[in-house]
Design a protein around this motif. Structure first.
Motif, PDB file in Angstrom:
ATOM      1  N   GLU A  45     -12.707 -18.632   4.210  1.00 37.15           N
ATOM      2  CA  GLU A  45     -12.019 -17.388   4.595  1.00 37.15           C
ATOM      3  C   GLU A  45     -12.640 -16.173   3.884  1.00 37.15           C
ATOM      4  OE1 GLU A  45     -10.428 -17.387   7.113  1.00 37.15           O
ATOM      5  OE2 GLU A  45      -8.751 -18.783   7.207  1.00 37.15           O
ATOM      6  N   ALA A  48     -10.488 -13.053   3.618  1.00 43.10           N
ATOM      7  CA  ALA A  48      -9.152 -13.063   3.018  1.00 43.10           C
ATOM      8  C   ALA A  48      -9.042 -11.891   2.038  1.00 43.10           C
ATOM      9  CB  ALA A  48      -8.910 -14.387   2.297  1.00 43.10           C
ATOM     10  N   ARG A  63       0.272 -10.091  -1.280  1.00 46.33           N
ATOM     11  CA  ARG A  63       0.097 -11.284  -0.447  1.00 46.33           C
ATOM     12  C   ARG A  63      -1.290 -11.214   0.174  1.00 46.33           C
ATOM     13  NH1 ARG A  63       2.120  -6.813   0.285  1.00 46.33           N
ATOM     14  NH2 ARG A  63       4.278  -7.352   0.683  1.00 46.33           N
ATOM     15  N   THR A  64      -1.750 -12.378   0.659  1.00 45.70           N
ATOM     16  CA  THR A  64      -3.085 -12.458   1.247  1.00 45.70           C
ATOM     17  C   THR A  64      -2.980 -12.413   2.764  1.00 45.70           C
ATOM     18  OG1 THR A  64      -3.771 -13.807  -0.604  1.00 45.70           O
ATOM     19  CG2 THR A  64      -5.174 -13.873   1.344  1.00 45.70           C
ATOM     20  N   VAL A  65      -3.805 -11.608   3.372  1.00 45.19           N
ATOM     21  CA  VAL A  65      -3.915 -11.598   4.837  1.00 45.19           C
ATOM     22  C   VAL A  65      -5.407 -11.684   5.178  1.00 45.19           C
ATOM     23  CG1 VAL A  65      -1.777 -10.276   5.154  1.00 45.19           C
ATOM     24  CG2 VAL A  65      -3.963  -9.059   4.982  1.00 45.19           C
ATOM     25  N   LEU A  66      -5.725 -11.583   6.468  1.00 43.04           N
ATOM     26  CA  LEU A  66      -7.135 -11.584   6.855  1.00 43.04           C
ATOM     27  C   LEU A  66      -7.552 -10.179   7.268  1.00 43.04           C
ATOM     28  CD1 LEU A  66      -7.316 -14.910   8.897  1.00 43.04           C
ATOM     29  CD2 LEU A  66      -8.019 -14.508   6.526  1.00 43.04           C
ATOM     30  N   TYR A  78      -3.740  -7.384  10.576  1.00 36.80           N
ATOM     31  CA  TYR A  78      -2.677  -7.498  11.584  1.00 36.80           C
ATOM     32  C   TYR A  78      -1.529  -8.297  11.008  1.00 36.80           C
ATOM     33  CZ  TYR A  78      -6.298  -5.745  14.623  1.00 36.80           C
ATOM     34  OH  TYR A  78      -7.265  -4.955  15.171  1.00 36.80           O
ATOM     35  N   THR A  79      -0.321  -7.917  11.432  1.00 41.50           N
ATOM     36  CA  THR A  79       0.849  -8.560  10.844  1.00 41.50           C
ATOM     37  C   THR A  79       2.092  -8.252  11.663  1.00 41.50           C
ATOM     38  OG1 THR A  79       1.978  -8.954   8.737  1.00 41.50           O
ATOM     39  CG2 THR A  79       1.449  -6.654   9.272  1.00 41.50           C
ATOM     40  N   ASN A  80       3.233  -8.753  11.168  1.00 41.78           N
ATOM     41  CA  ASN A  80       4.528  -8.491  11.789  1.00 41.78           C
ATOM     42  C   ASN A  80       5.049  -7.148  11.258  1.00 41.78           C
ATOM     43  OD1 ASN A  80       7.496  -8.524  11.964  1.00 41.78           O
ATOM     44  ND2 ASN A  80       7.196 -10.579  12.793  1.00 41.78           N
ATOM     45  N   SER A  83       8.053  -7.285   8.852  1.00 39.87           N
ATOM     46  CA  SER A  83       7.907  -8.125   7.658  1.00 39.87           C
ATOM     47  C   SER A  83       8.233  -7.324   6.399  1.00 39.87           C
ATOM     48  CB  SER A  83       6.469  -8.637   7.578  1.00 39.87           C
ATOM     49  OG  SER A  83       5.575  -7.541   7.447  1.00 39.87           O
ATOM     50  N   LYS A  85       6.169  -6.655   4.010  1.00 38.17           N
ATOM     51  CA  LYS A  85       5.096  -5.677   3.727  1.00 38.17           C
ATOM     52  C   LYS A  85       5.259  -4.443   4.593  1.00 38.17           C
ATOM     53  CE  LYS A  85       2.027  -8.827   5.288  1.00 38.17           C
ATOM     54  NZ  LYS A  85       3.006  -9.556   6.143  1.00 38.17           N
ATOM     55  N   GLN A 142       8.990 -12.889  10.539  1.00 38.82           N
ATOM     56  CA  GLN A 142       8.285 -12.975   9.257  1.00 38.82           C
ATOM     57  C   GLN A 142       9.066 -12.340   8.105  1.00 38.82           C
ATOM     58  OE1 GLN A 142       4.410 -10.882   8.566  1.00 38.82           O
ATOM     59  NE2 GLN A 142       3.572 -12.952   8.493  1.00 38.82           N
ATOM     60  N   SER A 143       9.117 -13.045   7.016  1.00 30.74           N
ATOM     61  CA  SER A 143       9.705 -12.638   5.732  1.00 30.74           C
ATOM     62  C   SER A 143      11.231 -12.816   5.667  1.00 30.74           C
ATOM     63  CB  SER A 143       9.382 -11.193   5.347  1.00 30.74           C
ATOM     64  OG  SER A 143       8.025 -10.897   5.536  1.00 30.74           O
TER      65      SER A 143
END
Ligand SMILES: Cc1cc2nc3c(=O)[nH]c(=O)nc-3n(C[C@H](O)[C@H](O)[C@H](O)COP(=O)(O)O)c2cc1C
Length: 225
Positions: A45, A48, A63-66, A78-80, A83, A85, A142-143
């Motif tokens: 990754e 990451a 937190r770790t994302v891509l 990209y994310t919710n 969430s 964050k 998420q979360s």
């Protein structure tokens, strides 16, 4: 903790290797990490990125994302959008990110302000994801608390039935609550580990408006390691 001491033996980073604006060097180091993963398999990754946010009270979260977005206007992910964050960023858009490649003795740190990515950019990325990941975006609140693994799997089965895999990117619509952020950077640090802790730290500091490839927007500063 037992101490395991590694003498960092990276290539280092010299001012003469640094372009007048950070973008090309970010791309180069990410590309180096990908190539190393392909060649040696010891950088899993490579995109990451640890993302730090703080809530309205200033309490930090990481937190770790891509890092699935990297353009001249900044790195992003990209994310919710509901969430933890996202709620931190709604209260306080200051954000920091760190890409760390320990086997290469390298890291890049970004600090700046989070900006939501435009919906057309999010849609293009969402449509490129595998069907299971797109369904998963619908499934996850998420979360938020979840009673059991069984509830997660039942929700996934329900969404998979609602949006069956037809082999087309249209089979799963983009949820309104799913999106992304980019970091509008005010600092970008390149860290290169060297022997006896005499590391190189070269930091681009924003001096004016402008993208990551605009030399008039940045000055370069070396910092004590
Ligand atoms: C290697 C790795 C990659 C991840 N990529 C993402 C990602 O791209 N987007 C995301 O929302 N969460 C990703 N996650 C999960 C996050 O670490 C985190 O659990 C989730 O985003 C919820 O964070 P929050 O509650 O602080 O909002 C990833 C986790 C790991 C370990």
């Amino acid at each position: 903790m037992t101490e395991v001491r590694i003498d960092y033996d990276g290539e280092g980073l010299d001012e003469s290797q640094v372009p007048p604006a950070p973008y090309d060097l970010v791309r180069q180091w990410v590309g180096d990490a990908r190539r190393r993963q392909d060649a040696s398999g010891d950088v899993p990754e490579p995109e990451a990125i640890s993302i730090a946010t703080a809530n309205a009270q200033g309490a930090p979260h990481v937190r770790t994302v891509l890092m699935r977005y990297l353009e001249t206007d900044g790195p992003g992910f990209y994310t919710n959008l509901e969430s933890a964050k996202a709620s931190d960023l709604a209260a306080n858009p200051q954000v920091a990110g760190a890409l760390t490649w320990p086997t290469m003795f390298r890291a890049i740190r970004f600090t700046g302000t989070a900006r939501e990515l435009p919906r057309d950019v999010v849609r293009t990325y969402f449509d490129s994801r595998p069907w299971g990941s797109r369904v998963g975006a619908w499934v996850s609140k998420q979360s938020r608390p979840l009673d059991s693994r069984a509830e997660l799997e039942a929700a996934n089965a329900e969404m998979a039935a609602r949006y069956p895999d037809t082999g087309s990117p249209d089979d799963v619509p983009l949820p309104d609550f799913w999106g992304g952020y980019r970091i509008d950077c005010d600092e970008i640090e390149f860290w290169a580990g060297r022997h006896s802790r005499l590391h190189d730290r070269l930091v681009f500091v924003r001096t004016a408006e402008g993208n990551l490839d605009d030399p008039s927007a940045w000055r370069l500063e070396r910092r004590w390691p």
